[in-house]
Design a protein around this motif. Sequence first.
Motif, mmCIF file in Angstrom:
data_model
loop_
_atom_site.group_PDB
_atom_site.id
_atom_site.type_symbol
_atom_site.label_atom_id
_atom_site.label_comp_id
_atom_site.label_asym_id
_atom_site.label_seq_id
_atom_site.Cartn_x
_atom_site.Cartn_y
_atom_site.Cartn_z
ATOM 1 N N TRP A 68 0.805 -1.216 0.000
ATOM 2 C CA TRP A 68 0.000 0.000 0.000
ATOM 3 C C TRP A 68 0.839 1.267 0.000
ATOM 4 C CZ3 TRP A 68 -4.807 -0.692 -1.372
ATOM 5 C CH2 TRP A 68 -5.379 -1.953 -1.175
ATOM 6 N N ALA A 69 2.031 1.175 -0.550
ATOM 7 C CA ALA A 69 2.854 2.377 -0.733
ATOM 8 C C ALA A 69 2.490 3.002 -2.078
ATOM 9 C CB ALA A 69 4.339 2.011 -0.705
ATOM 10 N N GLY A 70 2.451 4.302 -2.130
ATOM 11 C CA GLY A 70 2.172 4.992 -3.386
ATOM 12 C C GLY A 70 0.719 5.394 -3.517
ATOM 13 N N ARG A 71 0.394 5.916 -4.698
ATOM 14 C CA ARG A 71 -0.955 6.442 -4.949
ATOM 15 C C ARG A 71 -1.621 5.780 -6.146
ATOM 16 N NH1 ARG A 71 0.090 12.657 -5.533
ATOM 17 N NH2 ARG A 71 -2.189 12.798 -5.369
ATOM 18 N N GLY A 72 -0.877 4.928 -6.857
ATOM 19 C CA GLY A 72 -1.430 4.212 -7.993
ATOM 20 C C GLY A 72 -0.787 2.845 -8.107
ATOM 21 N N LEU A 73 -1.442 1.940 -8.822
ATOM 22 C CA LEU A 73 -0.910 0.584 -8.976
ATOM 23 C C LEU A 73 -1.269 0.062 -10.362
ATOM 24 C CD1 LEU A 73 0.410 -1.966 -7.696
ATOM 25 C CD2 LEU A 73 -1.886 -2.605 -6.917
ATOM 26 N N ALA A 74 -0.272 -0.479 -11.060
ATOM 27 C CA ALA A 74 -0.496 -1.133 -12.353
ATOM 28 C C ALA A 74 -0.196 -2.613 -12.193
ATOM 29 C CB ALA A 74 0.404 -0.522 -13.423
ATOM 30 N N LEU A 75 -1.125 -3.468 -12.655
ATOM 31 C CA LEU A 75 -0.981 -4.923 -12.553
ATOM 32 C C LEU A 75 -1.146 -5.548 -13.938
ATOM 33 C CD1 LEU A 75 -3.258 -5.518 -9.425
ATOM 34 C CD2 LEU A 75 -0.765 -5.554 -9.449
ATOM 35 N N TYR A 76 -0.281 -6.527 -14.235
ATOM 36 C CA TYR A 76 -0.368 -7.238 -15.514
ATOM 37 C C TYR A 76 -0.233 -8.725 -15.229
ATOM 38 C CZ TYR A 76 1.136 -2.548 -16.786
ATOM 39 O OH TYR A 76 1.256 -1.196 -16.875
ATOM 40 N N SER A 77 -1.130 -9.522 -15.800
ATOM 41 C CA SER A 77 -1.087 -10.956 -15.563
ATOM 42 C C SER A 77 -1.422 -11.732 -16.829
ATOM 43 C CB SER A 77 -2.065 -11.346 -14.450
ATOM 44 O OG SER A 77 -2.055 -12.747 -14.245
ATOM 45 N N CYS A 78 -0.596 -12.743 -17.109
ATOM 46 C CA CYS A 78 -0.889 -13.734 -18.145
ATOM 47 C C CYS A 78 -0.534 -15.086 -17.524
ATOM 48 C CB CYS A 78 -0.088 -13.476 -19.418
ATOM 49 S SG CYS A 78 -0.416 -14.668 -20.733
ATOM 50 N N ALA A 79 -1.461 -15.642 -16.745
ATOM 51 C CA ALA A 79 -1.198 -16.876 -16.003
ATOM 52 C C ALA A 79 -0.825 -18.020 -16.939
ATOM 53 C CB ALA A 79 -2.417 -17.243 -15.160
ATOM 54 N N ALA A 80 -1.391 -18.026 -18.139
ATOM 55 C CA ALA A 80 -1.090 -19.098 -19.092
ATOM 56 C C ALA A 80 0.369 -19.081 -19.525
ATOM 57 C CB ALA A 80 -1.994 -18.965 -20.320
ATOM 58 N N ASP A 81 1.027 -17.950 -19.358
ATOM 59 C CA ASP A 81 2.442 -17.823 -19.719
ATOM 60 C C ASP A 81 3.325 -17.664 -18.477
ATOM 61 O OD1 ASP A 81 4.373 -17.663 -21.883
ATOM 62 O OD2 ASP A 81 4.611 -15.537 -21.384
ATOM 63 N N GLY A 82 2.727 -17.800 -17.278
ATOM 64 C CA GLY A 82 3.492 -17.640 -16.045
ATOM 65 C C GLY A 82 3.988 -16.226 -15.820
ATOM 66 N N TYR A 83 3.234 -15.247 -16.270
ATOM 67 C CA TYR A 83 3.679 -13.846 -16.230
ATOM 68 C C TYR A 83 2.821 -13.044 -15.270
ATOM 69 C CZ TYR A 83 5.004 -9.219 -18.141
ATOM 70 O OH TYR A 83 5.461 -7.928 -18.316
ATOM 71 N N PHE A 84 3.471 -12.316 -14.337
ATOM 72 C CA PHE A 84 2.773 -11.407 -13.443
ATOM 73 C C PHE A 84 3.709 -10.257 -13.098
ATOM 74 C CE2 PHE A 84 1.323 -9.630 -9.451
ATOM 75 C CZ PHE A 84 -0.060 -9.594 -9.609
ATOM 76 N N ARG A 85 3.239 -9.043 -13.263
ATOM 77 C CA ARG A 85 4.023 -7.865 -12.912
ATOM 78 C C ARG A 85 3.147 -6.897 -12.125
ATOM 79 N NH1 ARG A 85 7.235 -10.847 -14.546
ATOM 80 N NH2 ARG A 85 8.970 -10.535 -16.019
ATOM 81 N N ALA A 86 3.730 -6.319 -11.075
ATOM 82 C CA ALA A 86 3.063 -5.279 -10.291
ATOM 83 C C ALA A 86 3.954 -4.046 -10.298
ATOM 84 C CB ALA A 86 2.819 -5.749 -8.863
ATOM 85 N N MET A 87 3.386 -2.906 -10.655
ATOM 86 C CA MET A 87 4.149 -1.669 -10.747
ATOM 87 C C MET A 87 3.508 -0.604 -9.851
ATOM 88 S SD MET A 87 6.708 -0.047 -12.130
ATOM 89 C CE MET A 87 7.143 -1.153 -13.472
ATOM 90 N N PRO A 88 4.007 -0.445 -8.594
ATOM 91 C CA PRO A 88 3.500 0.641 -7.745
ATOM 92 C C PRO A 88 3.869 1.992 -8.358
ATOM 93 C CG PRO A 88 4.733 -0.986 -6.469
ATOM 94 C CD PRO A 88 5.028 -1.248 -7.905
ATOM 95 N N LEU A 89 2.963 2.947 -8.253
ATOM 96 C CA LEU A 89 3.164 4.268 -8.831
ATOM 97 C C LEU A 89 2.978 5.337 -7.754
ATOM 98 C CD1 LEU A 89 0.955 3.632 -11.992
ATOM 99 C CD2 LEU A 89 3.466 3.611 -11.921
ATOM 100 N N SER A 90 3.768 6.375 -7.832
ATOM 101 C CA SER A 90 3.680 7.452 -6.847
ATOM 102 C C SER A 90 2.685 8.531 -7.241
ATOM 103 C CB SER A 90 5.066 8.080 -6.635
ATOM 104 O OG SER A 90 5.969 7.130 -6.110
ATOM 105 N N LEU A 91 2.042 8.359 -8.384
ATOM 106 C CA LEU A 91 1.000 9.275 -8.836
ATOM 107 C C LEU A 91 -0.316 8.501 -8.968
ATOM 108 C CD1 LEU A 91 2.972 11.142 -11.628
ATOM 109 C CD2 LEU A 91 2.143 12.178 -9.503
ATOM 110 N N PRO A 92 -1.442 9.147 -8.723
ATOM 111 C CA PRO A 92 -2.722 8.453 -8.889
ATOM 112 C C PRO A 92 -3.019 8.193 -10.355
ATOM 113 C CG PRO A 92 -3.066 10.773 -8.391
ATOM 114 C CD PRO A 92 -1.600 10.534 -8.249
#
Length: 368
Positions: A68-92
């Motif tokens: 819960w750090a930051g003011r925005g969050l970007a999430l990307y998931s492709c479970a079929a390819d074993g891919y998950f990325r989380a990008m905390p953002l300091s801007l909303p």
Amino acid sequence: MLTQESLREFVEYRPGKPVLSVYLNVDPADGAADTYKLKLRQLVKPFERQAPADAQAMERFIEHEYDWAGRGLALYSCAADGYFRAMPLSLPVRSRARLLDQPYVKPLADLFENYAHYGIALVDRQSARLFHFHLGTLEELEGTHGAAVRHMKHGGGSQAAGRRGGRSDPTPDSEEIAERNLKVAADTAARRFHDLRVRRLMVGGTEENVSLFLSLLPKAWRSLVVGTFPIEMTAGTVEVLEKAIGVAEAREHAQAEKLVNAIITNAAKGREGVVRLDDVLEAVHAGKVQILAVSEGFQAPGYRCQGCGYLTAQSLETCPFCGHTFSEIEDAVEMAVRRVIADGGEIQIIHDNPSLEKAGRIGALLRY
């Protein structure tokens, strides 16, 4: 931390399987954690049948791993390819979700274009404080501290000044010392900001000190100054950050107005500008786009050639470039954004601009 490299990773990731992308506003000023957990569930619910593992992965992350750090969050998931990325953002960011064949990068491109890699210099006649402002975060760098600037009081020379009160003014020698101090500050700022790949510069201080500092900056850096503001040298980082965001927002608005006017004017004259989706997609395919301007939230279905990748909003039987057939795509605008980034062009997401809305919600300034 969002970097040019991480943005390019998302642009170039092509798993051949659907990718669920979610942008979530988590600004503490707008709500609590439970509110945002509920919002995430609402965002992924429409995709639970198509991408159940991806929706579950995002819910697990925000429930058990997110700090819960930051003011925005970007999430990307492709479970079929074993891919998950989380990008905390300091801007909303505006909360939204997309299921596409690649990560949805348009909001990140918007943030990177308008809020990335600013240098900030706060200056007075003796010292400079230097900062790096990047996507809502502020890092203070090592500044400069020059020779003390002496003052002479009215009513006599330096000895008399020591005996009598009164308002003080700089002596001629003090002017020279101040100029040397600011010259060191300007050269130091240029070196440090170059190492950090700073693309734009803000300067704070009194009008007189800022003006002198700017005159001493190397010419190439003077052209990168996007704003100045009054501020005390003792200002805290919260105040400096507020000033930086204010300048960046003002620049974003002014640049958007200027860009849209240039695109529409050039398009009307049949020169280096195009508007409306199909003409823009044709320019994207030709690699002509220098700056792509897209109205915030604009999406449009389209078609992509299975041979050369040509994008179009029209339903065509065969590609006019290579003769292959087309496949339908959910968002041709997002594909155009990716192509422009991959070709080294710039993206501008335009907010509340009636002229661009009237021109079809998309336009481009061309290289030739």
